[in-house]
Design an enzyme around this catalytic site. Structure first.
Site, mmCIF file in Angstrom:
data_model
loop_
_atom_site.group_PDB
_atom_site.id
_atom_site.type_symbol
_atom_site.label_atom_id
_atom_site.label_comp_id
_atom_site.label_asym_id
_atom_site.label_seq_id
_atom_site.Cartn_x
_atom_site.Cartn_y
_atom_site.Cartn_z
ATOM 1 N N GLY A 46 39.097 -15.170 54.386
ATOM 2 C CA GLY A 46 40.164 -16.069 54.724
ATOM 3 C C GLY A 46 39.876 -17.386 54.250
ATOM 4 O O GLY A 46 41.040 -17.884 53.699
ATOM 5 N N CYS A 47 38.625 -18.032 53.660
ATOM 6 C CA CYS A 47 38.703 -19.217 53.207
ATOM 7 C C CYS A 47 38.962 -18.798 51.667
ATOM 8 O O CYS A 47 39.610 -20.054 50.927
ATOM 9 C CB CYS A 47 37.151 -19.719 53.277
ATOM 10 S SG CYS A 47 36.756 -20.099 55.040
ATOM 11 N N THR A 48 38.645 -18.003 50.948
ATOM 12 C CA THR A 48 39.116 -17.638 49.758
ATOM 13 C C THR A 48 40.601 -17.613 49.665
ATOM 14 O O THR A 48 41.440 -18.064 48.826
ATOM 15 C CB THR A 48 38.521 -16.163 49.367
ATOM 16 O OG1 THR A 48 37.085 -16.313 49.054
ATOM 17 C CG2 THR A 48 39.110 -15.630 47.574
ATOM 18 N N ALA A 51 41.828 -20.950 49.918
ATOM 19 C CA ALA A 51 41.859 -21.976 48.768
ATOM 20 C C ALA A 51 42.529 -21.282 47.581
ATOM 21 O O ALA A 51 43.237 -22.256 46.645
ATOM 22 C CB ALA A 51 40.361 -21.793 48.310
#
Length: 155
Positions: A46-48, A51
């Site tokens: 999710g964070c990838t 970003a």
């Protein structure tokens, strides 16, 4: 656990190390609008996605006068790996003590599968040129969030 920010609040000042260990302050961006987003962990799906979405839209956001800063509790070394692996262009800052996360209301109680625990609340704070909170979004989704911000900001 501190209170969440609301529009009109003074954005808490901060100075944190980036992926290369250089100190970056909110004050460095005075006179420009800043999108400060908080995410739980580098190198996670999710964070990838989030970003990469910010990186893909960085030219559009910068053209509209916005700088983008991502903050997580990860160490600078992990942020450097994240940046290299995903070819990220956004500024990534390390907040291992969670002081800035807490000051922005982006650290607190979360629920997952019926369990309550303390963790990073995925949040985005838009700070205006004077250092005031323009938008404060909490519990945002990793996917589609950047498109929503662009729409909400009228870019």
């Amino acid at each position: 656990m501190s209170a969440r920010l609301t529009p009109g609040d003074e954005a808490p000042a901060f100075t944190l190390p980036d992926a290369d260990g250089n100190e970056v302050s909110l004050a460095d961006h005075k006179g420009r609008k800043v999108i400060v987003y908080f995410y739980p962990a580098a190198l996670t799906p999710g964070c990838t996605k989030q970003a990469c979405d910010f990186t893909d839209n960085l030219d559009l956001l910068a053209g509209a006068g916005y700088d983008v800063i991502g903050i997580s509790p990860d160490a600078p070394e992990k942020l450097a790996k994240f940046r290299e692996k995903e070819n990220l262009k956004v500024t990534l800052l390390a907040d291992p003590d969670k002081k800035v996360l807490d000051a922005y209301g982006a650290y607190g109680e979360k629920k997952n599968y019926g369990k309550t625990y303390l963790g990073v609340i995925r949040s985005t704070i838009v700070v205006d040129e004077q250092g005031k909170v323009e938008h404060a979004l909490y519990n945002v989704r990793a996917t589609g969030h950047v498109a929503k911000i662009i729409k909400d900001l009228g870019i």
